[in-house]
Scaffold this motif. Structure first.
Motif, PDB file in Angstrom:
ATOM      1  N   VAL A   6     119.952 118.320   7.741  1.00 39.46           N
ATOM      2  CA  VAL A   6     120.553 119.696   8.431  1.00 39.46           C
ATOM      3  C   VAL A   6     119.350 120.560   8.612  1.00 39.46           C
ATOM      4  N   VAL A   7     118.863 120.930   9.754  1.00 41.32           N
ATOM      5  CA  VAL A   7     117.951 121.655  10.038  1.00 41.32           C
ATOM      6  C   VAL A   7     118.387 122.751  11.117  1.00 41.32           C
ATOM      7  N   PHE A   8     117.634 123.897  10.951  1.00 47.20           N
ATOM      8  CA  PHE A   8     117.974 125.149  11.747  1.00 47.20           C
ATOM      9  C   PHE A   8     116.707 125.544  12.060  1.00 47.20           C
ATOM     10  N   ASP A   9     116.599 126.663  13.279  1.00 43.97           N
ATOM     11  CA  ASP A   9     115.225 127.186  13.480  1.00 43.97           C
ATOM     12  C   ASP A   9     114.852 127.888  12.143  1.00 43.97           C
ATOM     13  N   GLY A  10     113.621 127.972  11.826  1.00 42.26           N
ATOM     14  CA  GLY A  10     112.632 128.297  10.719  1.00 42.26           C
ATOM     15  C   GLY A  10     112.670 127.241   9.502  1.00 42.26           C
ATOM     16  N   PHE A  11     113.228 126.043   9.640  1.00 37.67           N
ATOM     17  CA  PHE A  11     113.102 125.142   8.407  1.00 37.67           C
ATOM     18  C   PHE A  11     111.898 124.856   8.020  1.00 37.67           C
ATOM     19  N   SER A  12     111.781 124.628   6.708  1.00 35.30           N
ATOM     20  CA  SER A  12     110.676 124.146   6.084  1.00 35.30           C
ATOM     21  C   SER A  12     110.250 122.815   6.455  1.00 35.30           C
ATOM     22  N   GLU A  13     108.972 122.445   6.727  1.00 36.55           N
ATOM     23  CA  GLU A  13     108.628 121.413   6.968  1.00 36.55           C
ATOM     24  C   GLU A  13     108.453 120.468   5.817  1.00 36.55           C
ATOM     25  N   LEU A  14     107.841 120.973   4.850  1.00 33.97           N
ATOM     26  CA  LEU A  14     107.831 120.033   3.518  1.00 33.97           C
ATOM     27  C   LEU A  14     109.380 119.570   3.268  1.00 33.97           C
ATOM     28  N   ASP A  15     110.288 120.558   2.935  1.00 30.35           N
ATOM     29  CA  ASP A  15     111.475 120.007   2.285  1.00 30.35           C
ATOM     30  C   ASP A  15     112.027 118.988   3.464  1.00 30.35           C
ATOM     31  N   THR A  16     111.911 119.134   4.711  1.00 31.05           N
ATOM     32  CA  THR A  16     112.378 118.234   5.600  1.00 31.05           C
ATOM     33  C   THR A  16     111.738 116.933   5.648  1.00 31.05           C
ATOM     34  N   PHE A  17     110.364 117.014   5.962  1.00 28.44           N
ATOM     35  CA  PHE A  17     109.781 115.774   6.236  1.00 28.44           C
ATOM     36  C   PHE A  17     109.461 114.897   5.319  1.00 28.44           C
ATOM     37  N   ILE A  18     109.269 115.469   4.110  1.00 29.07           N
ATOM     38  CA  ILE A  18     108.941 114.661   3.026  1.00 29.07           C
ATOM     39  C   ILE A  18     110.451 113.499   2.654  1.00 29.07           C
ATOM     40  N   THR A  19     111.443 114.342   2.588  1.00 33.44           N
ATOM     41  CA  THR A  19     112.716 113.622   2.425  1.00 33.44           C
ATOM     42  C   THR A  19     112.836 113.009   3.661  1.00 33.44           C
ATOM     43  N   PHE A  20     112.791 113.171   4.689  1.00 28.96           N
ATOM     44  CA  PHE A  20     112.721 112.408   6.102  1.00 28.96           C
ATOM     45  C   PHE A  20     112.180 110.969   5.750  1.00 28.96           C
ATOM     46  N   GLY A  21     110.806 111.281   5.567  1.00 28.56           N
ATOM     47  CA  GLY A  21     110.001 110.175   5.441  1.00 28.56           C
ATOM     48  C   GLY A  21     110.336 109.177   4.374  1.00 28.56           C
ATOM     49  N   LEU A  22     110.447 109.679   3.144  1.00 26.79           N
ATOM     50  CA  LEU A  22     110.844 108.818   1.970  1.00 26.79           C
ATOM     51  C   LEU A  22     112.189 108.108   2.125  1.00 26.79           C
ATOM     52  N   LEU A  23     113.397 108.860   2.512  1.00 27.17           N
ATOM     53  CA  LEU A  23     114.519 107.898   2.924  1.00 27.17           C
ATOM     54  C   LEU A  23     114.498 106.822   3.842  1.00 27.17           C
ATOM     55  N   ASN A  24     113.566 107.098   4.952  1.00 26.78           N
ATOM     56  CA  ASN A  24     113.457 106.020   5.958  1.00 26.78           C
ATOM     57  C   ASN A  24     112.785 104.829   5.666  1.00 26.78           C
ATOM     58  N   ALA A 146     123.111 117.675  -5.785  1.00 23.83           N
ATOM     59  CA  ALA A 146     121.860 117.875  -6.352  1.00 23.83           C
ATOM     60  C   ALA A 146     121.213 119.148  -5.751  1.00 23.83           C
ATOM     61  N   THR A 147     120.318 119.857  -6.399  1.00 20.02           N
ATOM     62  CA  THR A 147     119.685 120.880  -6.042  1.00 20.02           C
ATOM     63  C   THR A 147     118.178 120.861  -6.437  1.00 20.02           C
ATOM     64  N   ALA A 148     117.212 121.383  -5.687  1.00 13.32           N
ATOM     65  CA  ALA A 148     115.712 121.140  -5.943  1.00 13.32           C
ATOM     66  C   ALA A 148     115.171 122.287  -5.666  1.00 13.32           C
ATOM     67  N   GLY A 149     114.091 122.928  -6.228  1.00 13.99           N
ATOM     68  CA  GLY A 149     113.548 124.214  -6.178  1.00 13.99           C
ATOM     69  C   GLY A 149     111.941 123.868  -5.899  1.00 13.99           C
ATOM     70  N   GLY A 150     111.430 124.307  -5.043  1.00 12.22           N
ATOM     71  CA  GLY A 150     109.895 124.215  -4.546  1.00 12.22           C
ATOM     72  C   GLY A 150     109.784 123.333  -3.599  1.00 12.22           C
ATOM     73  N   ALA A 151     108.893 123.452  -2.515  1.00 13.10           N
ATOM     74  CA  ALA A 151     108.669 122.456  -1.402  1.00 13.10           C
ATOM     75  C   ALA A 151     108.454 121.058  -1.752  1.00 13.10           C
ATOM     76  N   PHE A 152     107.514 120.784  -2.877  1.00 12.52           N
ATOM     77  CA  PHE A 152     107.209 119.458  -3.234  1.00 12.52           C
ATOM     78  C   PHE A 152     108.343 118.758  -4.234  1.00 12.52           C
ATOM     79  N   ALA A 153     109.510 119.648  -4.490  1.00 11.23           N
ATOM     80  CA  ALA A 153     110.513 118.966  -5.272  1.00 11.23           C
ATOM     81  C   ALA A 153     111.396 118.083  -4.157  1.00 11.23           C
ATOM     82  N   ALA A 154     110.889 118.003  -2.940  1.00 11.08           N
ATOM     83  CA  ALA A 154     111.678 117.206  -1.971  1.00 11.08           C
ATOM     84  C   ALA A 154     111.463 115.892  -2.511  1.00 11.08           C
ATOM     85  N   HIS A 155     110.406 115.456  -3.316  1.00 12.19           N
ATOM     86  CA  HIS A 155     110.153 114.079  -3.932  1.00 12.19           C
ATOM     87  C   HIS A 155     111.364 113.810  -4.907  1.00 12.19           C
ATOM     88  N   TYR A 156     111.627 114.751  -5.546  1.00  9.27           N
ATOM     89  CA  TYR A 156     112.724 114.585  -6.487  1.00  9.27           C
ATOM     90  C   TYR A 156     114.051 114.308  -5.742  1.00  9.27           C
TER      91      TYR A 156
END
Length: 204
Positions: A6-24, A146-156
């Protein structure tokens, strides 16, 4: 597995695209992560404009839902017109929030007494919202939330979703496909080690 990011204007690229890329990476196994939002086009905090492929209501249907952080998460969490469109169900869905995206989990009543990982900037807002913040940890989960903190925590967060939804073997393969050259085993095991205590009894 259908996943709504779920994304809105101002979304974090790292939070979003790391997760998007890995899951796909699990596309061959029937996984499909898609961007969902209140508008057909959104612009990230860094000025990247992308199209969403699903409406916000897709989050209510998907088997998993992720809320990345963003510049306006606090305002969105206080916007009943948006929040009321979300009817999530942790009994049948895996649900994750990252950085300020955890505010949306709190607003939706999904955290209860769950300690929440978030970033430093979002912590005061989380405390104000009555959430117990898990200090000095990049990831925390209990059951389907689940919750994560920090942009690269998207990996977790992505690792947790894959492990919970597809099993350890599938998650490991996806992580190894994206690991830095020469660090495949160390990189993968580090991610798995952080997530392992929060996974519980799942296949694989």
């Amino acid at each position: 597995m259908r996943v709504a990011i779920v994304v809105f204007d101002g979304f974090s690229e790292l939070d979003t695209f790391i997760t998007f890329g890995l899951l796909n990476r699990l596309g061959a196994s029937g996984w499909k992560a898609e961007l969902a939002g209140i508008s057909a086009r959104v612009t990230s905090m860094g000025g990247v404009t992308v199209d969403t492929s699903q409406s916000l209501e897709f989050a209510n249907e998907a088997e998993a839902v992720v809320f990345p952080g963003g510049l306006y998460s606090r305002a969105i969490a206080e916007n009943s017109a948006v929040i009321d469109r979300l009817q999530l169900d942790p009994v049948r869905q895996l649900i994750g929030g990252q950085c300020s995206g955890t505010l949306l989990l709190a607003r939706l009543g999904l955290l209860a007494d769950l300690p929440a990982a978030t970033d430093v900037a979002s912590k005061p807002w989380m405390v104000q919202a009555g959430v117990r913040v898990a200090d000095d940890t990049p990831f925390h989960a209990r059951g389907p939330v689940a919750t994560a903190g920090g942009a690269f925590a998207a990996h977790y967060l992505a690792t947790w979703l894959m492990w919970k939804g597809a099993g350890l073997e599938a998650a490991t393969q996806a992580l190894q496909q994206t690991a830095p050259v020469g660090q495949k085993d160390d990189w993968t095991e580090r991610l798995l080690a952080v997530v392992r205590p929060h996974v519980g009894a799942v296949p694989g």
